[in-house]
Design a protein around this motif. Sequence first.
Motif, PDB file in Angstrom:
ATOM      1  N   PRO A 127       0.830  -1.200   0.000  1.00  0.00           N
ATOM      2  CA  PRO A 127       0.000   0.000   0.000  1.00  0.00           C
ATOM      3  C   PRO A 127       0.869   1.256   0.000  1.00  0.00           C
ATOM      4  CG  PRO A 127      -0.756  -1.554   1.666  1.00  0.00           C
ATOM      5  CD  PRO A 127       0.569  -2.053   1.173  1.00  0.00           C
ATOM      6  N   ILE A 180      -0.770   7.047   5.186  1.00  0.00           N
ATOM      7  CA  ILE A 180      -1.703   5.966   5.512  1.00  0.00           C
ATOM      8  C   ILE A 180      -1.133   4.657   4.985  1.00  0.00           C
ATOM      9  CG2 ILE A 180      -3.063   6.302   3.403  1.00  0.00           C
ATOM     10  CD1 ILE A 180      -5.553   5.559   5.101  1.00  0.00           C
ATOM     11  N   SER A 181      -1.293   3.596   5.760  1.00  0.00           N
ATOM     12  CA  SER A 181      -0.857   2.262   5.334  1.00  0.00           C
ATOM     13  C   SER A 181      -1.781   1.236   5.961  1.00  0.00           C
ATOM     14  CB  SER A 181       0.597   1.994   5.740  1.00  0.00           C
ATOM     15  OG  SER A 181       0.730   2.010   7.156  1.00  0.00           O
ATOM     16  N   LEU A 182      -1.883   0.091   5.295  1.00  0.00           N
ATOM     17  CA  LEU A 182      -2.784  -0.976   5.740  1.00  0.00           C
ATOM     18  C   LEU A 182      -2.002  -2.250   6.014  1.00  0.00           C
ATOM     19  CD1 LEU A 182      -5.602  -0.562   3.033  1.00  0.00           C
ATOM     20  CD2 LEU A 182      -5.436   0.589   5.241  1.00  0.00           C
ATOM     21  N   SER A 183      -2.495  -3.032   6.960  1.00  0.00           N
ATOM     22  CA  SER A 183      -1.928  -4.352   7.223  1.00  0.00           C
ATOM     23  C   SER A 183      -3.042  -5.256   7.739  1.00  0.00           C
ATOM     24  CB  SER A 183      -0.785  -4.269   8.244  1.00  0.00           C
ATOM     25  OG  SER A 183      -1.253  -3.748   9.481  1.00  0.00           O
ATOM     26  N   MET A 184      -2.832  -6.552   7.607  1.00  0.00           N
ATOM     27  CA  MET A 184      -3.809  -7.531   8.093  1.00  0.00           C
ATOM     28  C   MET A 184      -3.291  -8.149   9.392  1.00  0.00           C
ATOM     29  SD  MET A 184      -6.407  -7.606   6.025  1.00  0.00           S
ATOM     30  CE  MET A 184      -7.169  -9.159   6.512  1.00  0.00           C
ATOM     31  N   VAL A 189      -8.365  -5.578   9.325  1.00  0.00           N
ATOM     32  CA  VAL A 189      -7.530  -4.587   8.656  1.00  0.00           C
ATOM     33  C   VAL A 189      -7.120  -3.528   9.678  1.00  0.00           C
ATOM     34  CG1 VAL A 189      -7.428  -2.825   6.854  1.00  0.00           C
ATOM     35  CG2 VAL A 189      -8.680  -4.946   6.445  1.00  0.00           C
ATOM     36  N   ILE A 191      -5.234   0.039  10.164  1.00  0.00           N
ATOM     37  CA  ILE A 191      -4.854   1.225   9.399  1.00  0.00           C
ATOM     38  C   ILE A 191      -3.962   2.109  10.262  1.00  0.00           C
ATOM     39  CG2 ILE A 191      -5.700   3.231   8.122  1.00  0.00           C
ATOM     40  CD1 ILE A 191      -8.373   1.763   7.834  1.00  0.00           C
ATOM     41  N   GLN A 192      -2.741   2.319   9.810  1.00  0.00           N
ATOM     42  CA  GLN A 192      -1.831   3.270  10.440  1.00  0.00           C
ATOM     43  C   GLN A 192      -1.920   4.570   9.641  1.00  0.00           C
ATOM     44  OE1 GLN A 192       0.056   2.772  13.152  1.00  0.00           O
ATOM     45  NE2 GLN A 192       0.132   0.544  13.407  1.00  0.00           N
ATOM     46  N   SER A 199     -13.405   8.014   5.452  1.00  0.00           N
ATOM     47  CA  SER A 199     -13.873   6.795   4.808  1.00  0.00           C
ATOM     48  C   SER A 199     -15.051   7.102   3.899  1.00  0.00           C
ATOM     49  CB  SER A 199     -14.292   5.749   5.853  1.00  0.00           C
ATOM     50  OG  SER A 199     -15.450   6.202   6.556  1.00  0.00           O
ATOM     51  N   SER A 214      -4.895   6.447  15.331  1.00  0.00           N
ATOM     52  CA  SER A 214      -4.002   5.455  14.745  1.00  0.00           C
ATOM     53  C   SER A 214      -3.330   4.636  15.840  1.00  0.00           C
ATOM     54  CB  SER A 214      -2.941   6.156  13.907  1.00  0.00           C
ATOM     55  OG  SER A 214      -2.099   5.231  13.258  1.00  0.00           O
ATOM     56  N   THR A 217      -8.609  -0.081  13.676  1.00  0.00           N
ATOM     57  CA  THR A 217      -8.867  -1.464  13.251  1.00  0.00           C
ATOM     58  C   THR A 217     -10.267  -1.595  12.669  1.00  0.00           C
ATOM     59  OG1 THR A 217      -7.376  -2.359  14.928  1.00  0.00           O
ATOM     60  CG2 THR A 217      -8.996  -3.877  13.984  1.00  0.00           C
TER      61      THR A 217
END
Length: 232
Positions: A127, A180-184, A189, A191-192, A199, A214, A217
Motif C-alpha cells: 500500500p 496511511i498504510s494498511l496491514s492484516m 484490517v 490502518i496506520q 472513509s 491510529s 482497526t
Amino acid sequence: VASIPADGASALTNAAAMAGNIALIDRGAVTFATKIKNAQNAGAVAVIIAQNAANADAMPILMGGDAAVTGITIPGVMISKSDGDALKALIASPTGLTVKYGTDESTTLGKADVNTTTLFSAAVSTPGLYPMRLINFEGGGGASVEWYSIDDTGVRHLINDPNDPFALQSYSAVSSGTSISLSMVNGSVVIQFSGILQSSPTLSGFTDVPGATSPYTVPAGSPGRMFFRARP
C-alpha cells in the motif's frame, strides 16, 4: 552549456566551455545531425535541442538523421521551447545547471507502437502512493489516449471520472503531513495513519471517521466495501 552560436549551425566558438558537458542548442537553420555533429566536434557528451516555436503544435518531435553516415556517437534529445527557456535561465543563474543522462531507472508499466488498443497489467504489492505519468508521442495520423482501469468484469473506468464511483483517483499534488498504510492482523484490517482518517463506500464523498486514532482497526467480517484516506 548553451551553444555559441545558439542554433549550432556552424562550428561552436565556445568549445572550451563545451568540452565534457551537455550542449543546449536551439532548433532551426540546419539539420539536427549537423547541430549534434558540431557539438560533438566541440567536445560535448550529449545534446539537448530546444524547440524554437512557442505555438501549441510545436511539441518535441522525432529528430531525423543517420548517425552512421554523419559519424555521430553522442545522444541527442529534443524538448519544448518553454523547457528550453527554463534551462537557459538556469544556466544563466548564479547556481548554474546540472543535467544527467543515462538509463531510465523508473518502472515502465508498458509501452506500445501500434494503432490498436493495448492493455498493460500492474500489481501493487505494498500500500502507498505511487507517482505515475502517461506520455504520448504522435508521429502522424490520428491517435487517442485514455488512461483507465478495468475491473474483473471487463468494465473500463476512466481515471478520475467524476461520474464513476469506481474510478481510481489521481492527484497532481499531495498535502504534507499525512500518511496511511494498511496491514492484516488476525483477519482484521489495521490502518496506520497521520492526520485525520476519512472513509467512504465509494471513491467520492469521503467523511471523517468519528474519533478515529491510529492504529485504527476494521474488524474482520465488516459488511460492505469501504475506502479510506487521510487528510491534513
